[in-house]
Design a protein around this motif. Structure first.
Motif, PDB file in Angstrom:
ATOM      1  N   ALA A  62       0.813  -1.174  -0.005  1.00 56.29           N
ATOM      2  CA  ALA A  62      -0.089   0.113   0.051  1.00 56.29           C
ATOM      3  C   ALA A  62       0.961   1.134   0.151  1.00 56.29           C
ATOM      4  CB  ALA A  62      -0.739  -0.148   1.252  1.00 56.29           C
ATOM      5  N   VAL A  63       2.116   1.102   0.877  1.00 56.60           N
ATOM      6  CA  VAL A  63       2.846   2.413   1.001  1.00 56.60           C
ATOM      7  C   VAL A  63       3.638   2.669  -0.398  1.00 56.60           C
ATOM      8  CG1 VAL A  63       5.005   3.338   2.104  1.00 56.60           C
ATOM      9  CG2 VAL A  63       3.076   2.319   3.294  1.00 56.60           C
ATOM     10  N   ARG A  84       4.391   5.432  -5.652  1.00 60.09           N
ATOM     11  CA  ARG A  84       4.533   5.598  -7.114  1.00 60.09           C
ATOM     12  C   ARG A  84       3.265   6.464  -7.617  1.00 60.09           C
ATOM     13  NH1 ARG A  84       5.139  -0.043  -6.723  1.00 60.09           N
ATOM     14  NH2 ARG A  84       2.913  -0.589  -6.286  1.00 60.09           N
ATOM     15  N   LYS A  85       2.108   6.739  -6.913  1.00 59.68           N
ATOM     16  CA  LYS A  85       1.122   7.621  -7.524  1.00 59.68           C
ATOM     17  C   LYS A  85       1.692   8.964  -7.300  1.00 59.68           C
ATOM     18  CE  LYS A  85      -3.020   5.046  -6.643  1.00 59.68           C
ATOM     19  NZ  LYS A  85      -4.388   4.906  -5.737  1.00 59.68           N
ATOM     20  N   GLU A 129       1.027  19.191  -9.473  1.00 60.99           N
ATOM     21  CA  GLU A 129       0.014  18.227  -8.959  1.00 60.99           C
ATOM     22  C   GLU A 129       0.396  17.860  -7.293  1.00 60.99           C
ATOM     23  OE1 GLU A 129      -1.823  16.162 -12.764  1.00 60.99           O
ATOM     24  OE2 GLU A 129      -0.108  15.462 -11.869  1.00 60.99           O
ATOM     25  N   ARG A 130       1.950  17.434  -7.265  1.00 66.19           N
ATOM     26  CA  ARG A 130       2.513  17.230  -6.082  1.00 66.19           C
ATOM     27  C   ARG A 130       2.254  18.094  -5.021  1.00 66.19           C
ATOM     28  NH1 ARG A 130       8.094  14.846  -7.009  1.00 66.19           N
ATOM     29  NH2 ARG A 130       7.018  13.791  -8.681  1.00 66.19           N
ATOM     30  N   TRP A 131       2.531  19.322  -5.587  1.00 59.92           N
ATOM     31  CA  TRP A 131       2.302  20.519  -4.407  1.00 59.92           C
ATOM     32  C   TRP A 131       1.139  20.775  -4.038  1.00 59.92           C
ATOM     33  CZ3 TRP A 131       5.000  23.600  -1.342  1.00 59.92           C
ATOM     34  CH2 TRP A 131       4.593  24.664  -0.605  1.00 59.92           C
ATOM     35  N   LYS A 160       9.617   8.489   4.147  1.00 60.10           N
ATOM     36  CA  LYS A 160       9.862   7.248   2.954  1.00 60.10           C
ATOM     37  C   LYS A 160      10.723   7.653   1.942  1.00 60.10           C
ATOM     38  CE  LYS A 160       9.405   3.546   0.831  1.00 60.10           C
ATOM     39  NZ  LYS A 160      10.636   2.245   0.866  1.00 60.10           N
ATOM     40  N   ARG A 161      10.194   8.905   1.313  1.00 65.78           N
ATOM     41  CA  ARG A 161      10.793   9.042   0.017  1.00 65.78           C
ATOM     42  C   ARG A 161      12.092   9.810   0.104  1.00 65.78           C
ATOM     43  NH1 ARG A 161      12.474   8.118  -4.308  1.00 65.78           N
ATOM     44  NH2 ARG A 161      12.248   9.534  -5.982  1.00 65.78           N
ATOM     45  N   MET A 162      12.263  10.664   1.482  1.00 66.98           N
ATOM     46  CA  MET A 162      13.547  11.078   1.696  1.00 66.98           C
ATOM     47  C   MET A 162      14.637  10.027   2.080  1.00 66.98           C
ATOM     48  SD  MET A 162      15.572  13.754   2.500  1.00 66.98           S
ATOM     49  CE  MET A 162      14.562  15.201   2.669  1.00 66.98           C
ATOM     50  N   ALA A 163      14.126   8.897   2.545  1.00 73.18           N
ATOM     51  CA  ALA A 163      15.009   7.794   2.941  1.00 73.18           C
ATOM     52  C   ALA A 163      15.229   7.055   1.768  1.00 73.18           C
ATOM     53  CB  ALA A 163      14.178   6.791   4.124  1.00 73.18           C
TER      54      ALA A 163
END
Length: 262
Positions: free
Chosen positions: A129-130, A135-136, A144-146, A229-232
């Motif tokens: 799920a994470v 990915r999304k 869009e991310r902002w 998670k993304r930073m890691a």
């Protein structure tokens, strides 16, 4: 289950530890248990459902200062223990760790090196799920991310549950509590909420075990663990495995990559 009871009871009876931090049955699942009497060890449980990160209690001075502590540690708790040893927050002589071995039995770990070797030999839990959420978000454009994070973080009312749930947030005075100068505004608001979370992610760079405790603690369900998670992932990709040469914000090399600067 009997194994964790007998091991914890033995540690307490022999005065090897003064307190044992583990899990007991709760109304909705396993919850933290703090055992200081050997006869109370009967309430302890330790199985695959015990995934909460108990390492957060080891830096709580009101609970552990001056005491020898035993703890049952899940995969992520073990990762945090290794990080806390790297940052000189734990003493080997004051800690005994019970963890699952490769065959499902329990193993007693007594040193930082044993903990590091043990966790390196364990497979990381998979959370589809994470990964799908990551990915999304990665598929989004920058605008869009902002918009996504602006909407999510605008709901934050700064209860700081994320900070209290994190084993690596052990500073006696957090940046949000410093008001001379006032680094982070104390009131809730979209921009100051974003500022707080960016500050926290920066401080967690290379130090996050990816346990997700911060997100689980959020009363509003804001997926802030995705930021960590993304930073890691970025830290591993650009700077190698955390802990090898200190955390990211406290060390640097003259030949460090600078391709992230735009």
């Amino acid at each position: 289950m009997n194994d964790i009871i007998s091991q914890a009871r033995s540690l307490l009876e022999n005065k090897t530890v003064d307190i044992f931090i583990g899990y007991e049955k709760g109304t909705r699942g396993p919850r933290p248990a703090f055992i200081s009497k050997s006869e109370d060890a009967d309430k302890l449980i330790f199985d695959e459902s015990c995934s909460g990160n108990l390492a957060v209690y080891l830096t709580r001075k009101d609970l552990t200062e001056g005491k020898k502590v035993g703890i049952s540690a899940s995969y992520y708790a073990l990762k945090n223990l290794a990080l806390l040893f790297d940052e000189c927050q734990l003493k080997e002589e004051n800690l005994r760790v019970i963890a699952f071995s490769g065959n499902g039995d329990l193993k007693l770990l007594q040193s930082a090196e044993e903990i590091k070797q043990h966790v390196e030999g364990m497979p990381a839990p998979v959370n589809p799920a994470v990964e799908e959420q990551i990915r999304k978000i990665e598929a989004m454009t920058l605008s869009e991310r902002w918009a996504f994070w602006t909407e999510e973080l605008s709901r934050c009312f700064k209860c700081y549950a994320c900070r209290w749930a994190c084993p690596m947030c052990y500073c006696t005075k957090c940046i949000v509590e410093v008001n001379r100068p006032q680094w982070v505004q104390p009131w809730a608001g979209t921009l100051t909420n974003i500022e707080w979370q960016i500050n926290r992610v920066m401080h967690m760079a290379g130090r996050c075990s990816e346990c997700g405790a911060c997100g689980a603690a959020c009363p509003l369900g804001i997926p802030i663990y995705l930021l960590n998670k993304r930073m890691a992932d970025q830290v591993k990709e650009n700077f190698g495995k955390p802990g090898e040469e200190g955390n990211v914000l406290s060390t640097f090399k003259p030949d460090d990559k600078e391709n992230f600067i735009v």
